[in-house]
Design an enzyme around this catalytic site. Sequence first.
Site, PDB file in Angstrom:
ATOM      1  N   GLU A 100      -4.478  -3.827  -2.421  1.00  0.00           N
ATOM      2  CA  GLU A 100      -3.392  -2.850  -2.281  1.00  0.00           C
ATOM      3  C   GLU A 100      -2.040  -3.539  -2.133  1.00  0.00           C
ATOM      4  O   GLU A 100      -1.033  -3.066  -2.651  1.00  0.00           O
ATOM      5  CB  GLU A 100      -3.662  -1.935  -1.084  1.00  0.00           C
TER       6      GLU A 100
ATOM      7  N   GLU B  22      -4.111  -2.301 -11.898  1.00  0.00           N
ATOM      8  CA  GLU B  22      -5.217  -2.450 -10.954  1.00  0.00           C
ATOM      9  C   GLU B  22      -5.936  -3.786 -11.153  1.00  0.00           C
ATOM     10  O   GLU B  22      -6.353  -4.421 -10.176  1.00  0.00           O
ATOM     11  CB  GLU B  22      -6.211  -1.292 -11.114  1.00  0.00           C
TER      12      GLU B  22
END
Length: 421
Positions: free
Chosen positions: A279, A358
């Site tokens: 993250e 991602e």
Amino acid sequence: MVRKWALRAVIAYFLFGIAMYVYLFFLTDTSIPHMYKGTSIDPATFLNSRELMLSEEYSKIWNLMFFLAEPYQWLFYYLILLFGISAMFERWAGKTTKWFPLQTIIYLFWLSLASFVATFPFAYTSYLFSRTYNISTQYFSSWMKDQFLDFWISYATMCVVILVIYSMMKKFKKKWWLAVWVLSIPFSIFMMFIRPVVIDPLYNDFYPLKDKQLEMKILSLADEADIPAEHVYEVDMSKKTNALNAYVTGVGSNSRIVLWDTTLERLDDEEVLFIMAHEMGHYVEKHIYKGIAGYIMLSFVGLWLTAKLMELWIQKRGTVWKVNSIISISSLPAFLLITSILLFAVSPLTNWVSRYQEMRADRYALETTEDRDAAVRTFQDLTRAGLSEVNPPYLVKIFRYGHPTMLERIKMADEFERESD
């Protein structure tokens, strides 16, 4: 004529549903390539036989529901225009008041209520399905509370947004879309800023992470990434789901590092640190700001296309729909229908960008933690918790997946290990 067009639309929806059912249940092969059999990528190595069966069943049904949901919303907007219901809502609002802002607020209430009622069976079926497969742990009363919260938050937001859009339509007959685009930029940033501290706490309780040793490790990673966070927050998602998640949200001083309590309960510290490093990778790579830039460009094109298509459509079908002009609030379902279709059409592109980001965040997490075993275990645990497919069908991947497939993620971790060795 109206009934004929309505029947055609309904038949088209059902034919599409049948086609997607056949594709998902009979025409796709979700097994992994033979070369990965018996490796860490193979779900048979980390899921038991029941989990494998449930994963296959759940994924197919959930994917089908995804592909039925958007066209169902389109069908609703189209039929509410076709049968003159939108025009009727506008008449009701006009009889109540002559003040345009209040007319818009009243009209939006009736439209939002009609949408809520029309889509409720679909939403409830999704809820029951998630409960059946033990993804959702939420009681019906809690789920209904969230549904009502969604309704009123969406309604309040829509009142502001639609008032601005139709005010711009009245003021700038031809260039209203440009004025809306300019105003949408600060509004979107404002919503990103207030969501973590105003909207999210309405749904769940957020509190500082109880495990202070783990918090220190996470904040150490945050310090390396220059994330301005003094606390890590825990959220009580176990009341609603068995799924796992963590995220960094907000912008500037409102940045928050958040962990679902399900993640803390089911993953070890090394896996949690890998997820948090992932993250934080988004923050380091400035994906939030790149996302804002992408939104600005896409919304410019999207609003321009919406304005052109809406004008042509109202000119051609406005009489049938009892919609006098584009500036009539009763034209709103046409606006929502066109923008929804455009968003769906561009989703393969936006999902591709998201998957790339991602993957970059995964690589950052691997480089930061230097714990490839934790990465593989994390991906496997996420697969188990969400009953996810390791190798989903192609259409599912391009239209649904904002993350790489688990096959791609585990494979990258394995190749990263070999590169490092």
